[in-house]
Write an enzyme that holds these catalytic residues in place. Structure first.
Site: not given
Length: 130
Positions: A76-78
């Protein structure tokens, strides 16, 4: 064939379901998924706080089950997650938020993870977004 699958739309969007069906078909066809990358509104599929109405398909739950069952690398893209309030324990503590909502099997990481995976895969397939 090695695939990287990027999901840009939330779990309730048709493109998220299509991404899941594609991923299932890829594995069933003997292909490999190098990484799943959830970006932009796609990060909502990883949130433990998504509640799907009873008369709808719970795609975020299906994603979680799929990732867990096949022990896939699901990132998941931070930056996108923080912007949308999707936090693991570490980030909830860092930003002094009352709760985390990003459970296992999801991993927060940067956009570089998408680039790295794309370099080692045969195909990058994207679903959703504008």
């Amino acid at each position: 064939m090695k695939f990287v699958i990027a999901v840009f739309s939330p779990g309730h969007a048709p493109s998220s379901r299509r991404a899941l069906l594609f991923a299932q078909a890829a594995l069933a066809g003997g292909h490999e998924i190098v990484r799943l990358f959830f970006y932009q509104d796609g990060v909502h599929s990883a949130s433990a706080n998504v509640v799907t109405p009873q008369d709808e398909n719970d795609v975020p739950a299906h994603w979680r089950e799929f990732v867990t069952a096949h022990q896939l690398d699901a990132v998941v893209c931070i930056a996108a997650a923080l912007r949308r309030g999707v936090l693991n324990d570490e980030e909830a503590n860092r930003y002094q938020r009352p709760a985390a909502n990003l459970p296992v099997p999801w991993e927060l990481s940067g956009l570089g993870q998408l680039h790295e995976a794309a370099q080692s895969a045969d195909r990058l397939v994207c679903f959703g977004g504008d």
